[in-house]
Structures are given as C-alpha cells and as structure tokens.
Design an enzyme around this catalytic site. Structure first.
Site, mmCIF file in Angstrom:
data_model
loop_
_atom_site.group_PDB
_atom_site.id
_atom_site.type_symbol
_atom_site.label_atom_id
_atom_site.label_comp_id
_atom_site.label_asym_id
_atom_site.label_seq_id
_atom_site.Cartn_x
_atom_site.Cartn_y
_atom_site.Cartn_z
ATOM 1 N N ASN A 6 -13.789 -52.275 -17.273
ATOM 2 C CA ASN A 6 -14.947 -53.426 -17.439
ATOM 3 C C ASN A 6 -15.643 -53.559 -16.405
ATOM 4 O OD1 ASN A 6 -16.909 -54.670 -18.526
ATOM 5 N ND2 ASN A 6 -15.427 -56.308 -19.667
ATOM 6 N N LYS A 8 -18.381 -55.062 -15.968
ATOM 7 C CA LYS A 8 -19.231 -56.344 -16.445
ATOM 8 C C LYS A 8 -20.570 -56.008 -15.465
ATOM 9 C CE LYS A 8 -15.179 -58.999 -16.973
ATOM 10 N NZ LYS A 8 -14.336 -60.238 -16.813
ATOM 11 N N HIS A 88 -16.425 -59.342 -26.512
ATOM 12 C CA HIS A 88 -15.875 -60.114 -25.483
ATOM 13 C C HIS A 88 -16.309 -61.378 -25.356
ATOM 14 C CE1 HIS A 88 -14.862 -60.535 -21.147
ATOM 15 N NE2 HIS A 88 -14.325 -59.440 -21.130
ATOM 16 N N GLU A 90 -17.036 -63.136 -22.808
ATOM 17 C CA GLU A 90 -17.917 -63.563 -21.969
ATOM 18 C C GLU A 90 -19.286 -63.637 -22.707
ATOM 19 O OE1 GLU A 90 -17.317 -60.981 -18.796
ATOM 20 O OE2 GLU A 90 -15.703 -62.600 -18.058
ATOM 21 N N GLU A 157 -7.437 -60.727 -24.776
ATOM 22 C CA GLU A 157 -7.821 -61.122 -23.378
ATOM 23 C C GLU A 157 -7.874 -62.797 -23.534
ATOM 24 O OE1 GLU A 157 -10.096 -58.100 -21.016
ATOM 25 O OE2 GLU A 157 -11.817 -58.959 -22.276
ATOM 26 N N GLY A 163 -10.336 -63.306 -14.734
ATOM 27 C CA GLY A 163 -11.077 -63.680 -13.362
ATOM 28 C C GLY A 163 -10.352 -64.734 -12.959
ATOM 29 N N SER A 193 -6.946 -60.664 -15.557
ATOM 30 C CA SER A 193 -6.135 -60.681 -14.306
ATOM 31 C C SER A 193 -4.896 -59.624 -14.257
ATOM 32 C CB SER A 193 -5.535 -62.131 -14.130
ATOM 33 O OG SER A 193 -6.622 -63.059 -13.931
HETATM 34 P P1 13P Z 1 -10.354 -59.537 -15.001
HETATM 35 O O1 13P Z 1 -9.549 -58.255 -14.998
HETATM 36 O O2 13P Z 1 -11.057 -59.691 -14.026
HETATM 37 O O3 13P Z 1 -9.538 -60.905 -15.257
HETATM 38 O O4 13P Z 1 -11.280 -59.429 -16.424
HETATM 39 C C1 13P Z 1 -10.817 -59.093 -17.678
HETATM 40 C C2 13P Z 1 -11.703 -58.689 -18.512
HETATM 41 O O5 13P Z 1 -12.464 -59.690 -19.074
HETATM 42 C C3 13P Z 1 -11.989 -57.320 -18.989
HETATM 43 O O6 13P Z 1 -12.763 -57.117 -20.112
#
Ligand code: 13P
Length: 235
Positions: A6, A8, A88, A90, A157, A163, A193
């Site tokens: 991803n 983002k 997601h 976010e 997740e 992150g 992570s």
């Molecule tokens: P990270 O791997 O940066 O922690 O992000 C995970 C994520 O949100 C994937 O969709």
C-alpha cells in the site's frame, strides 16, 4: 501467500512505473509462489500483469456522477482495475468514513465482481482492554460486509501498529487471526510495521496468509527482500 503493498500517498506516476517494471522483472526471474498486489495512488494506476495485480486504494461506490474529487467504476475500468482496498483505518479515522459508507462501497464493488482487500483494526485503548474487547470491536467493523464473498481478502491492521515501527506481537496476531478464522474462510493478511526483519516470523504464524505492507514496500528492493526472506520457508 499474498504480498500486498500500500503506497498510500507516496510515489508519483513516473516512480510507480519504474517500481512496477523492476518488480515484474523480479517476479519473472524469481518465480516466487506469491500473489502480489500493488496499491499505488489513483494518479498512478496501471493495468495488472501476470505478475503483479494493481488495485485502487479507494473509489466511490458508483459508476460515475457528481461526486467531486472521487473516482468510480468507469475510471477504474479504463485501467482494467478490479481490485480495491476498503475500510483502511486512515480512511475511517482521517477521512471520517463511516461503517455505512464502507459497507456501501463493499456492496457496490462486490456486485461488480471486484477483489476486495477489506481492512479492520483496533486502536490502542481497545487492545489494552483485552482480547474480548478487540474481538467485539473488530466484528463491528464487519457490519454490512458479506464474509462469504468469494473475492474477499481480509487485512487485520491494528491501528497502533501502523507506521509506528511497533508491529503486533506474534501472540496478538495469532490470537486475533484464530478468532477471525472461526468465521472467515477467505485469506487473512496482517499489516502494521511489517518489515524485512519480522516478515518471516509473521508469515509463519498460523492463519496468516500474507501481509499488507506500507512504508517497507516503498522501495522495490526492500519489498523484494521481504519476499526473498519468506520464500525459502515455503519450499
Ligand atoms: P506500515 O507498514 O507503514 O505500518 O503501514 C501499514 C498499512 O497501513 C498498510 O495498509
């Protein structure tokens, strides 16, 4: 085993094309037994190949219409994109997406036959409240979602692991995935992570069918090193 990346809001159209060219070369040469899905920003969408599926990080549940700033089915069809990330954290937290909108997206894109990577995850205070609280929180995120949809992939997740450099422990991942497995027979990914050092252990946990990777996927060689860390264990 599924490896999903991803991006983002990282990478441009140009850098995504460069990344994809290199990733396809890697996949052709290494013949990894993985399904690979890449979610670039919408401005960098490409067509899928035999080696890498391209998915969209978000879309509006309509073919087209007066939805300023959104893209819908018509725009995705131009690229042959039929994979989407829905739910997601976010988008739930930063963009304020409700479970109602999320389930509408799920209904629309499942009716169109899309492969759906459906994300769930709890905040830290819920994790700290214990496993029962986590299970209750996560099941609420499945409101309006057809768990038997044949092109469903679920990604667990935990929000506190995204992150932060602090992935969930193997015990937390195992217990959560075992809970999910009781009601979901589709692939279960872990995200949060995941990196080249922990990916092998995470992929060896039972009921983990792959990973959804954010920051560690942004450099193609790093993403490759994660696949090469896991591949020998599968032979
Ligand atoms: P990270 O791997 O940066 O922690 O992000 C995970 C994520 O949100 C994937 O969709």
């Amino acid at each position: 085993m599924i490896f999903a990346a991803n991006f983002k809001m990282h990478h441009t159209r140009e850098s995504t094309i460069n990344y994809l060219n290199r990733l396809e070369d890697i996949m052709k040469e290494a013949e990894y037994p993985f399904k690979v899905i890449l979610f670039p920003p919408s401005t960098a969408l490409q067509s899928s190949s035999d080696w890498v599926s391209i998915g969209v990080q978000n879309a509006y549940p309509s073919s087209e219409g007066a939805f300023t700033g959104e893209i819908g089915l018509t725009q995705l069809e131009e690229f042959g994109v039929d994979t989407i990330l829905i739910g997601h954290s976010e988008r739930r937290q930063i963009l304020g997406e409700s479970q109602e909108l999320i389930s509408k997206k799920f209904s629309f894109f499942s009716q169109k036959g899309f492969e759906i990577v459906y994300c769930i995850g709890e905040p830290l205070e819920i994790r700290q409240a214990g496993e029962e609280a986590v299970a209750e929180y996560l099941w609420e995120q499945f409101d309006g979602i057809d768990l038997d949809y044949e092109r469903l992939i679920v990604a667990y997740e935990p929000i506190w692991a995204i992150g932060t450099g602090r992935s969930a422990t193997p015990e937390d991942i195992a217990s959560t995935h075992n809970q999910l497995r009781k009601r979901i027979s589709r692939p279960l990914l872990y995200g949060g992570s995941v990196n080249p050092l922990n990916v092998k252990d995470i992929c060896s946990i039972s009921n983990v069918d792959g990973v959804l990777v954010g920051s560690a996927s942004l450099e193609v060689e790093k993403f490759h090193s994660m696949m090469s860390a896991v591949a020998p264990a599968l032979v």
